[in-house]
Design an enzyme around this catalytic site. Structure first.
Site, PDB file in Angstrom:
ATOM      1  CE1 TYR A  80      -3.645   2.635   0.622  1.00 52.30           C
ATOM      2  CE2 TYR A  80      -2.278   3.313   2.615  1.00 52.30           C
ATOM      3  CZ  TYR A  80      -3.025   3.801   1.715  1.00 52.30           C
ATOM      4  OH  TYR A  80      -4.043   4.567   0.981  1.00 52.30           O
ATOM      5  CG  LEU A  81       2.771   2.724  -3.628  1.00 48.77           C
ATOM      6  CD1 LEU A  81       3.446   2.893  -4.572  1.00 48.77           C
ATOM      7  CD2 LEU A  81       3.893   2.223  -2.641  1.00 48.77           C
ATOM      8  CG  ASP A 172      -4.114   0.213 -19.620  1.00 47.82           C
ATOM      9  OD1 ASP A 172      -4.608   1.042 -20.151  1.00 47.82           O
ATOM     10  OD2 ASP A 172      -4.782  -0.249 -18.918  1.00 47.82           O
TER      11      ASP A 172
END
Length: 262
Positions: A80-81, A172
């Site tokens: 998790y950032l 993407d």
């Protein structure tokens, strides 16, 4: 699957209830403490391992991405950032540094754009490689929905695309796959392959795009030749075909505009 089950399978532990995060149209995404768990009800075979390989490939080339803790057919566990302030100049430095790198040839492992499967392969001639790896599979899958645009798409790749040299790509790169963290910009959800940077630049102009602050900084660091600018609509066709495939004929007008601008 309960995201806590995947953590258990990976030998990881996080206390508390899963917190749902936005996961786009494909995955269900949860935060559990220091971890992000990505799941999908019926993922195509190889989807999450391919994403993990793409994240690792970007990390090896100097891009900030969430660390991969675990990848399986059932799901993915990432770091998790914590969110930080926008830093468009930092993002420009990171992407210019990525796009300036050169590899021996154009190549891709078998992977995905969204959940659409794309073949692996290698080539030295860019236009042929891009058409066979990116355009042709989507063209076959959408031909009956293109209302006569199929031959016009094919004709776009009869003339060569500009080639600056094989560069690693996110693949993407719309704004939803950028996260500003406390340590600087990071990239998420890649469709990694080695191609021409115009592919990334083209996606960055679609669906809301990136602000002028980013483009000023990027162009100062790595100017974009006029011939690459002119080719961007031909690269956008790739992503617009994917949107026709996933979301339907409502994207045909945008596809026609890209064809007409090419």
């Amino acid at each position: 699957m309960d995201p806590r089950k995947l953590l258990e399978r990976a030998g990881l532990e996080a206390k508390g209830a899963p917190e749902p995060l936005y996961g786009g149209d494909i995955s269900r995404v949860y935060r559990l403490g220091a971890y992000v768990v990505k799941l999908s009800p019926n993922p195509p075979l190889g989807l999450f391992p391919a994403e993990a390989r793409g994240l690792r490939a970007l990390a090896e080339r100097g891009v900030r991405v969430p660390r991969v803790f675990f990848a399986s057919e059932e799901g993915l566990i990432l770091e998790y950032l914590p969110e930080g302030p926008p830093d468009w100049e930092g993002l420009a430095r990171m992407l210019a540094g990525l796009h300036r790198q050169r590899e021996a040839s154009y190549w891709a492992e078998a992977g995905f754009l969204g959940t659409f499967p794309l073949p692996g392969g290698e080539g030295r001639e860019w236009t042929e490689f891009f058409f066979s790896r990116c355009i042709e599979p989507l063209l076959r899958a959408t031909w009956d929905r293109l209302e006569g645009l199929g031959p016009k798409v094919e004709a776009l790749y009869q003339k060569p695309l500009p080639a600056e040299g094989p560069a690693p790509l996110h693949g993407d790169l719309w704004h939803g796959n950028v996260r500003f963290t406390l340590e600087g910009p990071a990239l998420l959800d890649p469709s990694f392959f080695v191609g021409e940077r115009g592919v990334d630049l083209a996606m960055m102009r679609l669906f809301g795009g990136f602000p002028q602050e980013f483009w000023r900084a990027y162009r100062a660091l790595y100017p974009v030749p006029e011939e690459v600018e002119r080719a961007l609509p031909r690269y956008q066709v790739y992503y617009l075909l994917a949107h026709v495939y996933f979301f339907g004929e409502g994207y045909l007008d945008s596809l026609w505009k890209a064809i007409s601008a090419s």
